[in-house]
Design an enzyme around this catalytic site. Sequence first.
Site, PDB file in Angstrom:
ATOM      1  N   GLY A  89      -8.320  -5.785  -1.117  1.00 13.26           N
ATOM      2  CA  GLY A  89      -7.925  -4.608  -1.882  1.00 13.26           C
ATOM      3  C   GLY A  89      -6.453  -4.404  -1.610  1.00 13.26           C
ATOM      4  O   GLY A  89      -6.078  -4.038  -0.502  1.00 13.26           O
ATOM      5  N   HIS A  90      -5.625  -4.725  -2.588  1.00 13.79           N
ATOM      6  CA  HIS A  90      -4.173  -4.650  -2.395  1.00 13.79           C
ATOM      7  C   HIS A  90      -3.640  -3.513  -3.259  1.00 13.79           C
ATOM      8  O   HIS A  90      -3.878  -3.478  -4.466  1.00 13.79           O
ATOM      9  CB  HIS A  90      -3.523  -5.984  -2.773  1.00 13.79           C
ATOM     10  N   ASP A 131      -5.093  -5.260   5.416  1.00 16.13           N
ATOM     11  CA  ASP A 131      -4.589  -3.964   4.939  1.00 16.13           C
ATOM     12  C   ASP A 131      -3.231  -3.606   5.535  1.00 16.13           C
ATOM     13  O   ASP A 131      -2.925  -2.434   5.759  1.00 16.13           O
ATOM     14  CB  ASP A 131      -5.608  -2.845   5.241  1.00 16.13           C
ATOM     15  N   LYS A 189       0.214  -5.896   2.310  1.00 17.61           N
ATOM     16  CA  LYS A 189       0.649  -7.162   1.681  1.00 17.61           C
ATOM     17  C   LYS A 189       0.963  -6.953   0.202  1.00 17.61           C
ATOM     18  O   LYS A 189       1.943  -7.481  -0.305  1.00 17.61           O
ATOM     19  CB  LYS A 189      -0.465  -8.226   1.818  1.00 17.61           C
ATOM     20  N   GLN A 206      -6.809 -10.789   3.161  1.00 17.94           N
ATOM     21  CA  GLN A 206      -7.298 -10.663   4.540  1.00 17.94           C
ATOM     22  C   GLN A 206      -6.119 -10.961   5.490  1.00 17.94           C
ATOM     23  O   GLN A 206      -5.002 -10.660   5.134  1.00 17.94           O
ATOM     24  CB  GLN A 206      -8.507 -11.567   4.815  1.00 17.94           C
TER      25      GLN A 206
END
Length: 416
Positions: A36-37, A9, A12, A213
Amino acid sequence: MIVGAQWGDEGKGKIVDLLAQDSDVVCRYQGGPNAGHTIVVDDDTYKIRALPSGIVRGKPCVIGNGCVVDLEVLIGELDRFPDGEVYLSGNAHLIMPWHLAIDQASERRLGKLAIGTTKRGIGPCYADKAMRLGIRVQDILDAKILRQKIEVALAEKNLWLEKVYESEPFDLETVATQYEGYAQRVRRYVADTSLYVDTALRDGKHVLFEGAQATLLDLDHGTYPFVTSSNPVASSAATGVGIGPRRIDRVIGVAKAYVTRVGEGPFPSEIAGGDQDRMRELGHEYGTVTGRSRRCGWLDLVALRYAVRVNGIDKLALTKLDVLSHFDELPVCVHYRTRDGSETRDFPAHQSDFHAAEPVYETLPGWSEPLDGCATAADLPDAARRYVDFVESELDVEVSLVGTGADRASVLTRAA
Ligand code: GDP
Ligand code: IMO
Ligand code: MG
């Protein structure tokens, strides 16, 4: 190559979105919908879990063999980007319903020792891959093969679910019908992604790899066992897409100007007391996938130095510097004090040494000005500039990008 340099988080997605402008192809090489981007474009917020973030810029997107794919999640995203040009590796493994059930049941069983996974079936899916029991994307191309593989898998998984976890078994007919439906929707995207990326590179195109990640969640290099079940580190992009390691010519690490972690596991610079809650509120530190509160800590240069080493980071993007506005003082962890009382700048190689490590801080002055008005790096308040310079000089790595807000436009480029 964009890699998370902390516990995930870091922002990215935003950096990929920025660099995708100058890229011809964007690839994911590991992980699955545990990611989750987030990409914020004016009033629109995209939270992307399966597709590469380059989809928002309309770039051709590759899901490499190293990824694990939840077809339901993927189809949901494909529906949101109907014009997306997507190439899905036939060698990527499918996250099946029993992987989610086992992830949930095994976390429940671990109780106080739980990892705090995203419960998306990631670990059980990669475990089956290593056990050579997995079902791959290419298996959906033939309904008969797919049904057979589901049947073989269920013969074992149902036993496991019922006898070990006392959970409900799955019905072959229901799962097979569901996956035949998914297959109809997804088969057109299945491709030889290694060949596709190799051809793109031979044609002189720019290929961007998007890590999910992060380094400290890496199965080999992270804080095992509190890690994910894939290898997010930069070198894994070669295996996860199927290209040679020398094709990766630049590695950009993404780090927050502080640190967050979701789930369990050691976190030396975790803030004690009210500043942790303040940081969480200022940074909106709640999980993109699970909505869980993220644990917050001061910037840890020992851990970041380690990330620079194991990824071969050439340049850093330091995100969320704006969140640090309003803190009078900013502790930065520069050493760990080890069990024997000595100090180290290097990340401890063994778990128990890391667990016992105590952070030693140097306190830098804070600043109170918000950063949203900064048009260039020169506009940053003096203390903010000194903070970034300090990171750069401690790590001996250029900080080339600085995040000053969530929106895609809120990023400053620093001259070398
Ligand atoms: P990722 O998983 O590494 O892509 O990061 P996430 O999207 O899970 O979390 C990063 C969060 O920070 C998202 O909500 C982003 O919109 C936000 N973000 C990214 N960069 C910045 C920044 O420079 N400043 C602020 N305030 N928010 C940012
Ligand atoms: P992005 O790509 C932050 C964490 C989970 C848990 C551990 C194992 O958005 O940075 P898993 O479900 O992978 O078996 O969980 O890893 N985790 C993440 N933390 N960001 C992520 O992804 C994460 N993906 C997994 O919280 O501690
Ligand atoms: Mg995330």
